[in-house]
Design a protein around this motif. Structure first.
Motif, PDB file in Angstrom:
ATOM      1  N   TRP A 118     -41.898  32.657  -3.786  1.00  0.00           N
ATOM      2  CA  TRP A 118     -42.911  31.608  -3.667  1.00  0.00           C
ATOM      3  C   TRP A 118     -43.604  31.717  -2.304  1.00  0.00           C
ATOM      4  N   PRO A 153     -48.857  19.239  -8.992  1.00  0.00           N
ATOM      5  CA  PRO A 153     -49.265  20.312  -9.912  1.00  0.00           C
ATOM      6  C   PRO A 153     -49.982  21.479  -9.232  1.00  0.00           C
ATOM      7  N   ALA A 154     -50.490  21.276  -8.024  1.00  0.00           N
ATOM      8  CA  ALA A 154     -51.186  22.350  -7.306  1.00  0.00           C
ATOM      9  C   ALA A 154     -50.290  23.017  -6.275  1.00  0.00           C
ATOM     10  N   GLY A 156     -48.366  25.572  -5.900  1.00  0.00           N
ATOM     11  CA  GLY A 156     -47.942  26.869  -6.423  1.00  0.00           C
ATOM     12  C   GLY A 156     -48.293  27.997  -5.478  1.00  0.00           C
ATOM     13  N   GLY A 157     -48.326  29.190  -6.002  1.00  0.00           N
ATOM     14  CA  GLY A 157     -48.697  30.353  -5.188  1.00  0.00           C
ATOM     15  C   GLY A 157     -47.500  31.263  -4.947  1.00  0.00           C
ATOM     16  N   VAL A 158     -47.703  32.560  -5.127  1.00  0.00           N
ATOM     17  CA  VAL A 158     -46.624  33.531  -4.957  1.00  0.00           C
ATOM     18  C   VAL A 158     -47.020  34.599  -3.944  1.00  0.00           C
ATOM     19  N   ARG A 160     -46.995  37.699  -4.157  1.00  0.00           N
ATOM     20  CA  ARG A 160     -47.722  38.870  -4.656  1.00  0.00           C
ATOM     21  C   ARG A 160     -49.196  38.810  -4.259  1.00  0.00           C
ATOM     22  N   LEU A 202     -37.021  22.248  -9.725  1.00  0.00           N
ATOM     23  CA  LEU A 202     -37.489  23.399 -10.507  1.00  0.00           C
ATOM     24  C   LEU A 202     -37.803  24.617  -9.644  1.00  0.00           C
TER      25      LEU A 202
ATOM     26  N   GLY B 116     -37.013  22.237 -19.257  1.00  0.00           N
ATOM     27  CA  GLY B 116     -36.629  22.072 -17.859  1.00  0.00           C
ATOM     28  C   GLY B 116     -37.445  21.014 -17.145  1.00  0.00           C
ATOM     29  N   GLY B 117     -38.598  20.690 -17.689  1.00  0.00           N
ATOM     30  CA  GLY B 117     -39.403  19.631 -17.090  1.00  0.00           C
ATOM     31  C   GLY B 117     -40.800  20.035 -16.666  1.00  0.00           C
ATOM     32  N   TRP B 118     -41.146  21.324 -16.798  1.00  0.00           N
ATOM     33  CA  TRP B 118     -42.515  21.730 -16.502  1.00  0.00           C
ATOM     34  C   TRP B 118     -43.461  21.196 -17.576  1.00  0.00           C
ATOM     35  N   VAL B 152     -52.980  31.473 -10.797  1.00  0.00           N
ATOM     36  CA  VAL B 152     -51.522  31.275 -10.751  1.00  0.00           C
ATOM     37  C   VAL B 152     -51.094  30.151  -9.781  1.00  0.00           C
ATOM     38  N   PRO B 153     -51.663  30.091  -8.563  1.00  0.00           N
ATOM     39  CA  PRO B 153     -51.192  29.028  -7.660  1.00  0.00           C
ATOM     40  C   PRO B 153     -51.431  27.612  -8.180  1.00  0.00           C
ATOM     41  N   ALA B 154     -52.328  27.458  -9.155  1.00  0.00           N
ATOM     42  CA  ALA B 154     -52.597  26.122  -9.702  1.00  0.00           C
ATOM     43  C   ALA B 154     -51.863  25.880 -11.009  1.00  0.00           C
ATOM     44  N   GLY B 156     -49.181  24.551 -12.180  1.00  0.00           N
ATOM     45  CA  GLY B 156     -48.039  23.668 -11.931  1.00  0.00           C
ATOM     46  C   GLY B 156     -48.084  22.438 -12.805  1.00  0.00           C
ATOM     47  N   GLY B 157     -47.359  21.414 -12.389  1.00  0.00           N
ATOM     48  CA  GLY B 157     -47.358  20.160 -13.148  1.00  0.00           C
ATOM     49  C   GLY B 157     -46.030  19.922 -13.838  1.00  0.00           C
ATOM     50  N   THR B 194     -50.161  41.469 -10.643  1.00  0.00           N
ATOM     51  CA  THR B 194     -48.712  41.299 -10.816  1.00  0.00           C
ATOM     52  C   THR B 194     -48.242  39.919 -10.384  1.00  0.00           C
ATOM     53  N   ALA B 195     -49.152  39.116  -9.793  1.00  0.00           N
ATOM     54  CA  ALA B 195     -48.784  37.738  -9.431  1.00  0.00           C
ATOM     55  C   ALA B 195     -48.315  36.964 -10.659  1.00  0.00           C
ATOM     56  N   ALA B 198     -44.687  37.847 -11.346  1.00  0.00           N
ATOM     57  CA  ALA B 198     -43.814  37.279 -10.309  1.00  0.00           C
ATOM     58  C   ALA B 198     -43.610  35.784 -10.570  1.00  0.00           C
ATOM     59  N   TRP B 199     -44.705  35.103 -10.922  1.00  0.00           N
ATOM     60  CA  TRP B 199     -44.642  33.664 -11.176  1.00  0.00           C
ATOM     61  C   TRP B 199     -43.865  33.359 -12.452  1.00  0.00           C
ATOM     62  N   ARG B 201     -41.443  34.885 -13.774  1.00  0.00           N
ATOM     63  CA  ARG B 201     -39.999  34.986 -13.514  1.00  0.00           C
ATOM     64  C   ARG B 201     -39.503  33.741 -12.792  1.00  0.00           C
ATOM     65  N   LEU B 202     -40.317  33.245 -11.832  1.00  0.00           N
ATOM     66  CA  LEU B 202     -39.894  32.078 -11.042  1.00  0.00           C
ATOM     67  C   LEU B 202     -39.832  30.804 -11.867  1.00  0.00           C
ATOM     68  N   VAL B 203     -40.640  30.704 -12.918  1.00  0.00           N
ATOM     69  CA  VAL B 203     -40.648  29.475 -13.713  1.00  0.00           C
ATOM     70  C   VAL B 203     -39.941  29.653 -15.055  1.00  0.00           C
TER      71      VAL B 203
END
Lengths: 404, 404
Positions: A118, A153-154, A156-158, A160, A202, B116-118, B152-154, B156-157, B194-195, B198-199, B201-203
């Protein structure tokens, strides 16, 4: 148990800064505006022109990767919290409230969150920007907690994204998300403060690590001396400070590096071809430190990274990562060079200049600000929060001003 | 292995819709615009007035929780992909490309991600909106993959937003993030495809579940008949369809419910006091189904939820959750009522009306559109994508139009 968002919102609402906090805020403002103005010619300025103020200012402020860092949370605090504060007319107290939120939330996220991939500057950044903007707007503690929930919800970000425009853009998105959340909370939007705890779980965080005692930013902030990933400050300074000046790069035939694995976590580009990738390359940083008297902006251009001699040197680098480490300054780095005649030189470093344990002198800061552009020292003379917002608006004009 | 973002971007770029896909797109457009216009009087309209088009339209479109759902991914597809498409002047193909992305990415995220709650509508939604907007802008497959990475960084939620304005706002944020990412990709922003992996896998997602064969939206979309969480369509229809009409609510003394735990995952409000909370309350939905001939908008107001008789009934509900279930229509629901005289009535349901296994008739759809407002059937006559954008702009005007 009280929701973490409420605990942090109350802390942010009630916090009374000390003189030392206000000194840190002023240094952060100067450093952040300087590195943002230094990027005025970057391609990202045109790319981000359509984004709201906080997003645009944070993205441009971060693109050179020259902005400050909080070591305990592995987050770039000021490049998120300064733009979020300025976008809504806030001051040092609003900045410090967000910075304190970011430091504490980043510690709750922990090293495992960062090491997992992350980008903590964004994940801790969106709620922190919400706090800065909320305090700037004069919201109640209850409304600040709502803004925090609306920013989740915002968050995030990895990693990569490191080495592409995506990195600085996602930092901009985080700053903007916080401003958006604060404005929606101010307008009366409802949200559940327990969203922060649900999300923390999470993404591997632990709310029990939240500690609302101490100064605004526990541990202080590290100021960068070289315009690249913080994880490169130590290897570069190790060579620049400790290697005899008469070692000639062209004679080097082998480069051995030993480092804790945690200290090189963000360094994902082993064979960089662009300036942005070079900022996240241990191999290139060592080459640049051997070739350039002071690795600065000129060392992190596409042209500099593709210099044949730099490419030759970076391919000589053999890295041994020792297990463990839970931060970018864990343990120490050891670098050994072998020259064609057989001579060997070894250097070691624990703390790079600019780190909280080796804070920058006034002269260091003045030199850094001067490096950011010939007009920058004059522009920043007597800088305060109101004038900083005007400076950014003048030098990085946007197409829209966001919610008002 | 090819990055998942590139596989999906190429699929989206090259996909040629079938006649059945285009029928689904037209039904989705009608249903989405109808439920959005139905919310024209909601408080969220003023709250969201300062947000860009896609954010505002998606948030208002979702606030009644009356929009369609993809069961296999537990995501509200159209309320994200229709606004993202319309905000940049796209058509059915752009919508279908995003919808197909969302269905496939949602399946890769899987039930464990949702359980899980996402909030999968947001996590799968931001990249899907990026695809819809990218296709509408005519981007290449390589640029679509970049847009996905920038979204990807957005992505979420969390479900803790359910029952507050935070839920529909975060759906709006996801739609807008996709549009922003597509415009930045169109402008030349760089990002690493590839982001997405990576993401993922994290979620908790699994890229190996991605399957780019089949129709645009594998499994089709479920249309809601009642304006509340999809997990309530089955319990409400069970009672409305199978309970004898002469059972009088005032005589009920006990209510036993048996349901797979997966089927009630989003129903987090057990003692609701507001209309928004009532939309995520199994207990209240049962009360409303017993009190109201057709639980509609009027059943999900603050006033309706706090009716003394509704509050009495919802406190009678005893729920037994049987372990397992990996979707909102897993297994079946059984409801047994006991009356004061000792009589007992039991009803069961597997598929609610409107689900892909029991698709809505033309008459069902016409009735739903009529419920959305007396002027709505006329407004939607002969609706196409261009006119839909004009309708939303006219009825939900905003203060800024976003990046252009």
């Amino acid at each position: 148990m009280e929701p973490t968002a409420e605990t942090l919102a109350r802390w942010a609402h009630d916090y009374a800064p000390s003189a030392a906090d206000l000194d840190l805020a002023q240094r952060s403002l100067l450093d952040t505006i300087a590195v943002t103005l230094a990027a005025r010619q970057d391609d990202l300025v045109a790319l981000s022109a359509g984004l709201p103020d906080a997003a645009r200012w944070a993205a441009v402020g971060h693109v050179l990767d020259f902005d400050d860092l909080h070591l305990e949370s592995t987050t770039h605090i000021s490049v998120v919290c300064v733009p979020a504060t300025l976008a809504v007319g806030g001051d040092a107290r609003a900045y410090l409230a967000g910075a304190g939120m970011m430091a504490r939330l980043g510690v709750a996220l922990g090293w495992s969150h960062y090491a997992g991939g992350w980008h903590a500057t964004c994940t801790a950044g969106a709620p922190a920007a919400a706090v800065s903007a909320s305090v700037a707007l004069g919201l109640s503690a209850e409304r600040i907690a709502t803004a925090i929930a609306l920013s989740v919800p915002a968050a995030g970000g990895v990693q990569r994204a490191f080495g592409s425009a995506g990195k600085s853009l996602q930092v901009g998105f985080a700053a903007d998300a916080g401003v958006r959340a604060a404005r929606l909370a101010a307008a009366g939007a409802t949200a559940d403060p327990t969203a922060l705890d649900a999300w923390l779980r999470l993404v591997g965080g632990d709310p029990d690590r939240i500690d609302v005692t101490g100064p605004a930013v526990p541990g202080g902030l590290a100021i960068k001396i070289f315009p690249c990933c913080y994880a490169l400050q130590r290897p570069i300074s190790a060579l620049r400070e400790h290697l005899p000046a008469d070692v000639v790069a062209s004679g080097i035939t082998a480069i051995e590096v030993s480092t804790p694995e945690g200290a090189v976590q963000p360094l994902i580009h082993h064979r960089p071809r662009t300036g942005l990738q070079g900022k996240f390359s241990l191999e290139y940083a060592i080459a640049a430190a051997l070739l350039d008297p002071h690795p600065g902006f000129g060392s992190f251009t596409d042209l500099a990274v593709t210099r044949p001699e730099a490419q030759r040197l970076l391919q000589l680098v053999a890295v041994t990562e020792t297990p463990g480490g839970d931060g970018l300054l864990s343990g120490r780095i050891d670098i050994t060079l072998t020259l064609s005649g057989g001579a060997r030189y070894s250097v070691s470093q624990r703390l790079p200049p600019g780190s909280p344990g080796r804070p920058p002198s006034d002269q260091d800061l003045r030199a850094k600000i001067a490096d950011c552009g010939p007009d920058v020292p004059a522009l920043l003379t007597g800088l305060d929060w109101a004038r900083a917002a005007t400076l950014l608006a003048d030098h990085l004009p946007g197409q829209r001003s966001g919610l008002t």
